[in-house]
Design an enzyme around this catalytic site. Structure first.
Site, PDB file in Angstrom:
ATOM      1  NE  ARG A 101     -30.591  92.939  23.628  1.00  0.00           N
ATOM      2  CZ  ARG A 101     -31.765  92.539  24.667  1.00  0.00           C
ATOM      3  NH1 ARG A 101     -32.620  93.475  25.111  1.00  0.00           N
ATOM      4  NH2 ARG A 101     -31.646  91.401  25.366  1.00  0.00           N
ATOM      5  CB  THR A 133     -39.850  94.868  28.166  1.00  0.00           C
ATOM      6  OG1 THR A 133     -38.618  94.348  28.631  1.00  0.00           O
ATOM      7  CG2 THR A 133     -39.692  95.386  26.941  1.00  0.00           C
ATOM      8  CB  SER A 148     -33.569  90.963  22.775  1.00  0.00           C
ATOM      9  OG  SER A 148     -34.836  91.290  23.154  1.00  0.00           O
ATOM     10  CB  SER A 149     -37.983  87.483  24.051  1.00  0.00           C
ATOM     11  OG  SER A 149     -37.186  86.466  24.512  1.00  0.00           O
ATOM     12  N   GLY A 172     -42.640  91.752  28.460  1.00  0.00           N
ATOM     13  CA  GLY A 172     -43.254  90.291  28.860  1.00  0.00           C
ATOM     14  C   GLY A 172     -42.168  89.290  28.902  1.00  0.00           C
TER      15      GLY A 172
HETATM   16  N1  GLY Z   1     -34.738  92.040  28.167  1.00  0.00           N
HETATM   17  C1  GLY Z   1     -35.910  91.467  27.520  1.00  0.00           C
HETATM   18  C2  GLY Z   1     -35.663  91.090  26.247  1.00  0.00           C
HETATM   19  O1  GLY Z   1     -35.027  91.624  25.708  1.00  0.00           O
HETATM   20  O2  GLY Z   1     -35.952  89.987  25.731  1.00  0.00           O
END
Ligand code: GLY
Length: 573
Positions: free
Chosen positions: A111, A385, A456-457, A477
């Site tokens: 990340r 993404t 993050s998701s 998404g």
């Molecule tokens: N940038 C989208 C995520 O990491 O959730």
């Protein structure tokens, strides 16, 4: 360029008809000027499913050259950085969840990281207003990129030399590849942002409109990739590439320094693993909320016999919506980079806690989000993404989600280096209660701090059955990622749906705030009406994610399915 689509029409998969007869005879399988797209394949030796056919084909080529799924995943990620710059990247970051052939489970975090000069209130102006324009675009929106460090960290589990894995990406950047109509339109839509945010002209800029069949050549990117090939991760984090990034930052008012780049590290984390009715679900831990949210949502439905309710029945959608609402309310309060903030993972997944969380659940009506916790409204933005899956016959399974954040990230192309930088700083909570571009709110847990990774998701996921890979799942998404993965697992594990239906049938999404169920076109009208009568606000929106799935069939063959929502492609061998 002609692209042929191959849709499945009989049970045991399909064989692509390549327009170039030498397709599989040449040393490299990919002909970047004419290639096919296929949506489903069934095969025995290995499979790759990604957002771009050239990247999937390169992954398969690496398997054929003796690489394992890890090698193929690295080559696919690097190829995506060239052919899918809207989200594929070396200027962003991501997560890998993998199950190795020896049974070991790994979770790799690359990340992006807040630069050393980042501060908690860096996006708040003198009047106390949040500057989302600066967190979402331009030089100041970029975190320190992690993807290159991630690929090198992952390569310790591969079999082939890194040089071999990066060469197809170099060739694609150097010689170019032809654009589809969709890609040409996407670059045309990018032109004004490129002019606004860039200090140097890049390969994406063009004075006349891009059109289908145009060749995109990226010489600067090819040279950057060659430095990585020749010098390893130092070819990115030190020397000329680092200098080009820092020069770009200076020209555009960004804050990433040489020390930030030199000090960046990918980190192996303990995967987030839980059991669901005998399946082992392997997900990403913090700084992604994905694994924890999925865990909470699956456990909140586990004892409610959702299978008897049926796919996209009012009952099932209502239950899943209420579960999503509660998990996302927890996300806003408790989740962030666990190296900086103590995330109460055990408490949030404790069965008594989850039962308590569902105590006010009413199967006949909506629980308003104001009764769960107050917040602000969603601003609609793109959610670009990218996710891809790889499996090989040795038993290695890889699930990778990687991102620049929204489409083309910060829109800043590093001058002379040819790659886009992320705008991932917006995934921090830039001010408590102020929604990020996905409408997600947060507070202390996800506040900005130097060296911290933004929440993050992304939800790269592997499901094991009897300790062997069964499903590899993921999607882009934004905040819809965990709910799409949740839906896909429920569709397959509970409703017994085919992989194609689980991937392609209309999806829905709720994230606590805004208090809205988003549904895709094609979502059943009668269910929508029933939900409205129960007190829900239902809004149709653009496509939700692009889910990619590999499923291991009872005969041990691999079924790979690529989402119809994009030009995603499944290849097998
Ligand atoms: N940038 C989208 C995520 O990491 O959730």
């Amino acid at each position: 360029m002609k692209i042929k689509y191959f849709l499945p029409f009989f049970l045991l998969g399909i064989f692509p008809v390549h327009e170039n007869k030498n397709f599989y005879n040449s040393k490299s399988v990919t002909n970047p000027e004419e290639y096919s797209i296929q949506k489903r394949v069934v095969c025995s030796n290995g499979a790759v499913v990604s957002a771009h056919a050239l990247a999937s084909k390169i992954g398969i080529d690496i398997l054929k050259q003796g690489g394992n799924a890890i090698d193929a995943a690295i080559a696919t990620q690097l190829a995506l950085a060239v052919v899918f710059p809207v989200a594929g990247n070396i200027g962003g970051g991501g997560f890998t969840v993998a199950r190795l052939s020896n049974g070991e489970l790994i979770a790799l975090d690359y990340r992006e990281m807040a630069p050393g000069k980042a501060t908690r209130d860096m996006y708040i102006d003198k009047d106390g207003k949040a500057r989302t324009d600066e967190s979402q675009d331009g030089h100041l929106s970029s975190g320190v990129p992690g993807s290159v460090a991630g690929m090198f960290a992952l390569s310790k589990y591969g079999k082939l030399p890194f040089k071999k894995l990066i060469q197809p990406a170099i060739d694609l950047a150097e010689k170019g590849f032809t654009l589809t109509e969709r890609e040409a339109n996407s670059y045309n839509g990018l032109q004004s942002s490129l002019k606004k945010y860039n200090t140097r002209r890049s390969a994406f800029e063009k004075d006349t409109p891009w059109k289908e069949g145009d060749l995109l050549v990226q010489k600067d990117l090819a040279n950057t990739l060659k430095r990585i090939r020749d010098k390893g991760a130092d070819g990115f984090y030190k020397g000329k590439t680092a200098q080009l990034i820092v020069d770009e930052m200076k020209r555009g008012g960004g804050i990433i320094t040489k020390d930030d780049l030199k000090n960046y590290k990918a980190i192996y984390r303990k995967p987030h693993v839980f059991d669901y009715k005998g399946y082992t679900i392997v997900g990403m831990p913090m700084p992604s909320s994905g694994g924890l949210l999925l865990h909470q949502m699956m456990k909140m439905i586990e004892d409610r016999n959702i299978a008897s309710m049926g796919f996209e029945s009012t009952q099932a959608v209502q239950l899943m919506t209420e579960v999503e609402r509660r998990a996302f309310a927890d996300r806003a309060e408790y989740m962030g980079d666990a190296d900086f903030y103590k995330v109460p993972v055990d408490k949030l997944t404790n069965s008594a806690y989850l039962r308590e969380r569902m105590k006010d659940y009413d199967p006949d009506k909506a629980t308003p989000s104001t009764m769960v916790k107050p917040g602000k409204l969603l601003k609609a933005e793109s959610e670009e993404t990218t996710h891809f899956n790889v499996i090989d016959k040795e038993g290695n399974a890889v699930s990778i989600t990687t991102t620049l954040n929204d489409s083309y990230g910060s829109k800043v192309v590093v001058g002379g280096a040819g790659f886009l930088l992320n705008d991932e700083m917006d995934d921090f909570s830039i001010k408590p209660g102020v929604p990020n571009m996905f409408g997600a709110v947060g507070g202390e847990a996800n506040a900005i701090a130097a060296g911290k990774r933004m929440l993050s998701s992304m939800t790269p996921t592997i499901v094991l059955k009897n300790n062997e890979p069964y499903l590899i799942v993921g999607t882009p998404g934004g905040t819809t990622i965990p709910t799409s993965v949740f839906q896909t697992l429920v569709d397959i594990l509970e409703f017994g749906m085919s992989t194609e239906d689980a991937v392609n049938k209309p999806k829905f999404h709720h994230q606590w705030l805004p208090d809205v169920i988003n549904v895709e076109k094609g979502f059943p009208k009668d269910v929508e009406e029933n939900l409205k009568k129960m007190g829900y606000t239902v809004q149709q929106r653009y496509a939700i994610g692009r889910t990619e799935v590999i499923r291991v069939l009872p005969d041990k063959k691999f079924e790979a399915v690529a989402d119809n929502r994009g030009e995603d492609d499944a290849e097998g061998w």
